[in-house]
Motif scaffolding. Structure first.
Motif, short mmCIF file in Angstrom:
data_model
loop_
_atom_site.label_atom_id
_atom_site.label_comp_id
_atom_site.label_asym_id
_atom_site.label_seq_id
_atom_site.Cartn_x
_atom_site.Cartn_y
_atom_site.Cartn_z
N GLN A 80 -1.24 2.27 -8.46
CA GLN A 80 0.18 2.51 -7.98
C GLN A 80 0.45 3.04 -6.78
N GLN A 81 -0.28 3.78 -6.10
CA GLN A 81 -0.14 4.46 -4.87
C GLN A 81 -0.23 3.12 -3.76
N LEU A 82 -1.15 2.49 -3.90
CA LEU A 82 -1.33 1.08 -3.13
C LEU A 82 -0.04 0.20 -3.28
N VAL A 83 0.32 -0.02 -4.35
CA VAL A 83 1.63 -0.74 -4.61
C VAL A 83 2.81 -0.13 -3.90
N ASP A 125 -9.12 -0.57 5.65
CA ASP A 125 -9.46 0.67 5.11
C ASP A 125 -8.56 1.59 4.47
N GLN A 126 -7.42 1.48 4.88
CA GLN A 126 -6.32 2.35 4.14
C GLN A 126 -6.19 1.84 2.55
N PHE A 127 -6.16 0.47 2.37
CA PHE A 127 -5.96 -0.23 1.28
C PHE A 127 -7.41 0.02 0.36
N ARG A 128 -8.46 -0.05 1.16
CA ARG A 128 -9.75 -0.06 0.49
C ARG A 128 -9.65 1.42 -0.28
N ARG A 129 -9.35 2.39 0.37
CA ARG A 129 -9.87 3.67 -0.17
C ARG A 129 -8.89 3.87 -1.50
N GLU A 130 -7.45 3.18 -1.54
CA GLU A 130 -6.90 3.39 -3.01
C GLU A 130 -7.49 2.25 -3.77
N GLU A 195 0.56 -2.91 -17.43
CA GLU A 195 1.75 -2.28 -18.26
C GLU A 195 2.29 -0.98 -17.77
N ARG A 196 1.53 -0.08 -17.31
CA ARG A 196 1.95 1.26 -16.98
C ARG A 196 2.36 1.19 -15.50
N LEU A 197 1.82 0.09 -14.74
CA LEU A 197 2.28 0.18 -13.38
C LEU A 197 3.69 -0.24 -13.03
#
Length: 208
Positions: A80-83, A125-130, A195-197
């Motif tokens: 969710q944080q990545l989205v 790297d920023q996206f990978r950590r999420e 469904e919960r995203l």
């Protein structure tokens, strides 16, 4: 160098960097001159060359420092944080001139010959950590490779923002990123996770 002089030097560098970002954003690398940047910054050649060796050096600084001032999540929180982060970046590209110029220069590197890939690696790297956090939370399908998907997402975001810039000057970029996720998520997340995203443009209006 005394503290007041150090602070003044930092402010001068920031002023030149942001003036360069404005000019690169408006005119691209080829259409930008040092004179035009210094006129925008209200600075001198001496001050510029104290901090930057050349127009190429300035362009590289804009690329590498494009995320300066962005309010990025301090701790990974998963899918969710990545989205939300990508939607937030879509809005930032509409108003944040340093980010916008850095992205433009990174995409148009054939003009400058910079070959500066480190900024792409930084975003990966920023996206990978999420995604690593999403894996820990059981939010990813077993066959998903976090490193591969991080690279695909950076490439997809980059291409989407280029198309949005050409079509609408990024006015519709948040909607395009939301649409991108609607097609990407079935390939990476189980149905019960999807469904919960919440994939909503409104979630990008405030920092993730």
């Amino acid at each position: 160098m005394s503290r007041p002089m150090q602070e003044r030097a930092v402010r001068t560098r920031e002023r030149i960097l942001h003036a360069a970002a404005e000019v690169f954003d408006e005119y691209g690398y080829a259409g930008t001159s040092i004179t035009r940047i210094l006129e925008r910054a209200g600075s001198t050649h001496g001050a510029m060359y104290f901090h930057f060796k050349s127009k190429e050096d300035l362009a590289r600084a804009v690329i590498v420092e494009q995320a300066q001032g962005l309010k990025l999540p301090e701790k990974p929180a998963g899918l969710q944080q990545l989205v939300d982060l990508t939607l937030h970046l879509a809005f930032e590209l509409q108003s944040n001139v340093l980010l916008r110029a850095g992205v433009r220069l990174a995409v148009e590197q054939e003009e400058s010959g910079l070959r500066e890939y480190s900024v792409y690696e930084w975003w990966i790297d920023q996206f990978r950590r999420e995604l690593d956090e999403a894996r820990q939370r059981g939010e990813l399908l077993p066959e998903v490779d976090e490193a591969e998907f991080a690279r695909i997402l950076v490439a997809s975001f980059t291409g989407t923002q280029v198309m949005s810039q050409i079509a609408t000057r990024r006015v519709d970029l948040p909607e395009r990123i939301a649409l991108l996720w609607r097609y990407l998520l079935p390939g990476v997340a189980p149905a019960e996770v999807r469904e919960r995203l919440v994939v909503s443009v409104e979630r990008g209006r405030t920092p993730a």
